[in-house]
Scaffold this active site. Structure first.
Site, PDB file in Angstrom:
ATOM      1  N   LYS A  43       0.843  -1.080  -0.133  1.00 18.65           N
ATOM      2  CA  LYS A  43       0.144  -0.096   0.262  1.00 18.65           C
ATOM      3  C   LYS A  43       0.765   1.261  -0.049  1.00 18.65           C
ATOM      4  O   LYS A  43       0.511   2.461  -0.401  1.00 18.65           O
ATOM      5  CB  LYS A  43      -0.872   0.028   1.481  1.00 18.65           C
ATOM      6  CG  LYS A  43      -1.667  -1.080   1.583  1.00 18.65           C
ATOM      7  CD  LYS A  43      -2.353  -1.100   2.839  1.00 18.65           C
ATOM      8  CE  LYS A  43      -3.407  -2.316   3.245  1.00 18.65           C
ATOM      9  NZ  LYS A  43      -3.789  -2.003   4.826  1.00 18.65           N
ATOM     10  N   GLY A  44       2.108   1.187   0.578  1.00 19.10           N
ATOM     11  CA  GLY A  44       2.834   2.245   0.746  1.00 19.10           C
ATOM     12  C   GLY A  44       3.134   3.307  -0.321  1.00 19.10           C
ATOM     13  O   GLY A  44       3.253   4.700  -0.031  1.00 19.10           O
ATOM     14  N   GLU A  99       7.711   1.884  -6.279  1.00 12.37           N
ATOM     15  CA  GLU A  99       8.004   1.357  -4.642  1.00 12.37           C
ATOM     16  C   GLU A  99       8.485   2.604  -3.827  1.00 12.37           C
ATOM     17  O   GLU A  99       8.977   3.719  -4.176  1.00 12.37           O
ATOM     18  CB  GLU A  99       9.378   0.524  -4.736  1.00 12.37           C
ATOM     19  CG  GLU A  99       9.551  -0.258  -3.505  1.00 12.37           C
ATOM     20  CD  GLU A  99       8.536  -1.162  -2.890  1.00 12.37           C
ATOM     21  OE1 GLU A  99       7.359  -0.405  -2.557  1.00 12.37           O
ATOM     22  OE2 GLU A  99       8.607  -2.356  -2.740  1.00 12.37           O
ATOM     23  N   ASP A 100       8.005   2.423  -2.675  1.00 10.48           N
ATOM     24  CA  ASP A 100       8.267   3.694  -1.608  1.00 10.48           C
ATOM     25  C   ASP A 100       9.775   3.672  -1.043  1.00 10.48           C
ATOM     26  O   ASP A 100      10.300   4.427  -0.932  1.00 10.48           O
ATOM     27  CB  ASP A 100       7.119   3.575  -0.517  1.00 10.48           C
ATOM     28  CG  ASP A 100       6.810   2.101   0.136  1.00 10.48           C
ATOM     29  OD1 ASP A 100       7.627   1.268  -0.296  1.00 10.48           O
ATOM     30  OD2 ASP A 100       6.058   2.166   0.919  1.00 10.48           O
ATOM     31  N   ASP A 103      14.432  -2.079   1.113  1.00  7.61           N
ATOM     32  CA  ASP A 103      15.113  -2.362   2.222  1.00  7.61           C
ATOM     33  C   ASP A 103      16.098  -3.631   1.983  1.00  7.61           C
ATOM     34  O   ASP A 103      17.039  -3.324   1.450  1.00  7.61           O
ATOM     35  CB  ASP A 103      13.986  -2.867   3.512  1.00  7.61           C
ATOM     36  CG  ASP A 103      14.633  -2.860   4.891  1.00  7.61           C
ATOM     37  OD1 ASP A 103      14.827  -1.927   5.401  1.00  7.61           O
ATOM     38  OD2 ASP A 103      14.279  -3.943   5.302  1.00  7.61           O
ATOM     39  N   LYS A 131      17.372   1.901   1.383  1.00 11.40           N
ATOM     40  CA  LYS A 131      18.402   1.947   2.565  1.00 11.40           C
ATOM     41  C   LYS A 131      19.594   0.843   2.099  1.00 11.40           C
ATOM     42  O   LYS A 131      19.629  -0.366   2.208  1.00 11.40           O
ATOM     43  CB  LYS A 131      17.875   1.200   3.730  1.00 11.40           C
ATOM     44  CG  LYS A 131      16.905   2.064   4.427  1.00 11.40           C
ATOM     45  CD  LYS A 131      16.220   1.281   5.544  1.00 11.40           C
ATOM     46  CE  LYS A 131      14.935   1.815   5.938  1.00 11.40           C
ATOM     47  NZ  LYS A 131      14.117   1.221   7.093  1.00 11.40           N
ATOM     48  N   PHE A 152      14.171   3.562  10.977  1.00 11.06           N
ATOM     49  CA  PHE A 152      12.798   3.348  10.523  1.00 11.06           C
ATOM     50  C   PHE A 152      12.091   4.782  10.314  1.00 11.06           C
ATOM     51  O   PHE A 152      11.824   5.458  11.147  1.00 11.06           O
ATOM     52  CB  PHE A 152      12.088   2.521  11.667  1.00 11.06           C
ATOM     53  CG  PHE A 152      10.856   1.699  11.106  1.00 11.06           C
ATOM     54  CD1 PHE A 152      10.920   0.647  10.162  1.00 11.06           C
ATOM     55  CD2 PHE A 152       9.612   2.226  11.055  1.00 11.06           C
ATOM     56  CE1 PHE A 152       9.972   0.060   9.845  1.00 11.06           C
ATOM     57  CE2 PHE A 152       8.371   1.711  10.575  1.00 11.06           C
ATOM     58  CZ  PHE A 152       8.641   0.569   9.966  1.00 11.06           C
ATOM     59  N   VAL A 153      11.559   4.554   9.179  1.00 16.12           N
ATOM     60  CA  VAL A 153      11.012   6.093   8.642  1.00 16.12           C
ATOM     61  C   VAL A 153       9.471   5.714   8.222  1.00 16.12           C
ATOM     62  O   VAL A 153       8.886   4.784   8.078  1.00 16.12           O
ATOM     63  CB  VAL A 153      11.703   6.850   7.661  1.00 16.12           C
ATOM     64  CG1 VAL A 153      13.076   7.085   8.068  1.00 16.12           C
ATOM     65  CG2 VAL A 153      11.844   5.773   6.181  1.00 16.12           C
ATOM     66  N   ARG A 165       0.661   7.032   7.477  1.00 11.46           N
ATOM     67  CA  ARG A 165       0.947   6.960   6.196  1.00 11.46           C
ATOM     68  C   ARG A 165       0.517   8.363   5.592  1.00 11.46           C
ATOM     69  O   ARG A 165       0.836   9.004   4.471  1.00 11.46           O
ATOM     70  CB  ARG A 165      -0.184   5.970   5.632  1.00 11.46           C
ATOM     71  CG  ARG A 165       0.344   4.615   5.477  1.00 11.46           C
ATOM     72  CD  ARG A 165      -0.751   3.774   4.577  1.00 11.46           C
ATOM     73  NE  ARG A 165      -0.443   2.187   5.013  1.00 11.46           N
ATOM     74  CZ  ARG A 165       0.498   1.603   4.681  1.00 11.46           C
ATOM     75  NH1 ARG A 165       1.677   1.915   4.029  1.00 11.46           N
ATOM     76  NH2 ARG A 165       0.406   0.111   4.993  1.00 11.46           N
TER      77      ARG A 165
HETATM   78  P1  IMP Z   1      12.137  -5.781   1.296  1.00 12.71           P
HETATM   79  O1  IMP Z   1      11.447  -6.671   0.536  1.00 12.71           O
HETATM   80  O2  IMP Z   1      12.942  -5.806   2.576  1.00 12.71           O
HETATM   81  O3  IMP Z   1      12.969  -4.648   0.433  1.00 12.71           O
HETATM   82  O4  IMP Z   1      10.836  -4.568   2.057  1.00 12.71           O
HETATM   83  C1  IMP Z   1      10.482  -3.489   1.576  1.00 12.71           C
HETATM   84  C2  IMP Z   1       9.289  -3.185   2.515  1.00 12.71           C
HETATM   85  O5  IMP Z   1       9.435  -3.001   3.718  1.00 12.71           O
HETATM   86  C3  IMP Z   1       8.943  -1.591   1.886  1.00 12.71           C
HETATM   87  O6  IMP Z   1       7.971  -1.702   0.887  1.00 12.71           O
HETATM   88  C4  IMP Z   1       8.032  -1.265   3.124  1.00 12.71           C
HETATM   89  O7  IMP Z   1       6.571  -1.724   3.212  1.00 12.71           O
HETATM   90  C5  IMP Z   1       8.771  -1.990   4.380  1.00 12.71           C
HETATM   91  N1  IMP Z   1       9.735  -1.102   4.919  1.00 12.71           N
HETATM   92  C6  IMP Z   1      10.939  -1.059   4.718  1.00 12.71           C
HETATM   93  N2  IMP Z   1      11.762  -0.145   5.736  1.00 12.71           N
HETATM   94  C7  IMP Z   1      10.783   0.740   6.166  1.00 12.71           C
HETATM   95  C8  IMP Z   1      10.702   1.893   6.927  1.00 12.71           C
HETATM   96  O8  IMP Z   1      11.796   2.331   7.011  1.00 12.71           O
HETATM   97  N3  IMP Z   1       9.420   2.257   7.151  1.00 12.71           N
HETATM   98  C9  IMP Z   1       8.549   1.859   6.648  1.00 12.71           C
HETATM   99  N4  IMP Z   1       8.408   0.693   5.976  1.00 12.71           N
HETATM  100  C10 IMP Z   1       9.564  -0.029   5.662  1.00 12.71           C
HETATM  101 MG    MG Z   2       4.720  -1.692   5.140  1.00  8.34          MG
END
Ligand code: IMP
Ligand code: MG
Length: 179
Positions: A43-44, A99-100, A103, A131, A152-153, A165
């Protein structure tokens, strides 16, 4: 008040606007008049996507996907869990995944692979935030708004347990809120 949970502001509304404009300019230059299928990762990313696509000058079709990866496995063995799939057939299309934040990169790597496997002509990724220190999977990301430290943001679409959000800036959450 949600703002009391914020330790410091990472990106103001004005700074976000600047990043969105910079990303849109790069995408406009790269694709010129070629049609894009924008795939918004729920959703982000919806708030970022709403601002970004309004700065794009080509024809843009809009679609949505919600997915996660099963477990903490690597992408080579990873299985994608699609909660909400695309309505559009991606065959032969230029797909821009929106994508927002990236990570570990696990989910995005699987989504990219899935869309490529369905026969898209091109698949590129745009993310507002990244990140790099947290990356576990090497996934090519063509457009990155800003690289941020491992904090964590929340805000501008990003949540903690579905909260924050709607904030119009990105803030670092006080550690005591999520510990
Ligand atoms: P990944 O598959 O580990 O790259 O996960 C990415 C997802 O984790 C993003 O689409 C976010 O929903 C969530 N996420 C990662 N870091 C943060 C953060 O600092 N704040 C909020 N959501 C995060
Ligand atoms: Mg999330």
């Amino acid at each position: 008040m949600m703002h009391n949970d914020i330790q410091s502001i990472l990106l103001t509304k004005q700074e976000i606007d600047g990043l969105v404009y910079k990303l849109a300019s790069q995408i406009n230059e790269d694709f010129q008049d070629e049609e894009l299928l924008a795939v918004v990762i729920l959703k982000g990313s919806m708030i970022f996507a709403a601002d970004l696509i309004r700065c794009l000058s080509m024809n843009v079709k809009l679609d949505f996907m919600q997915a996660s990866s099963y477990g903490e496995s690597t992408v080579s063995s990873g299985v994608i869990n699609i909660k909400k799939d695309l309505d559009e057939d991606v065959t032969g299309k230029n797909v821009l995944i929106i994508e927002d934040i990236i990570d570990s990169g696990n989910t995005l790597a699987l989504i990219k692979r899935e869309i490529q496997a369905r026969g898209a002509k091109t698949v590129r990724i745009v993310t507002l935030l990244s990140k790099p220190s947290r990356r576990k999977i090497d996934v090519d990301v063509e457009y990155i708004g800003a690289e941020i430290p491992d904090e964590f943001v929340v805000g501008y679409g990003l949540d903690m347990a579905e909260k924050y959000r709607q904030m119009d800036y990105v803030g670092i959450l006080k550690p005591e809120i999520y510990m």
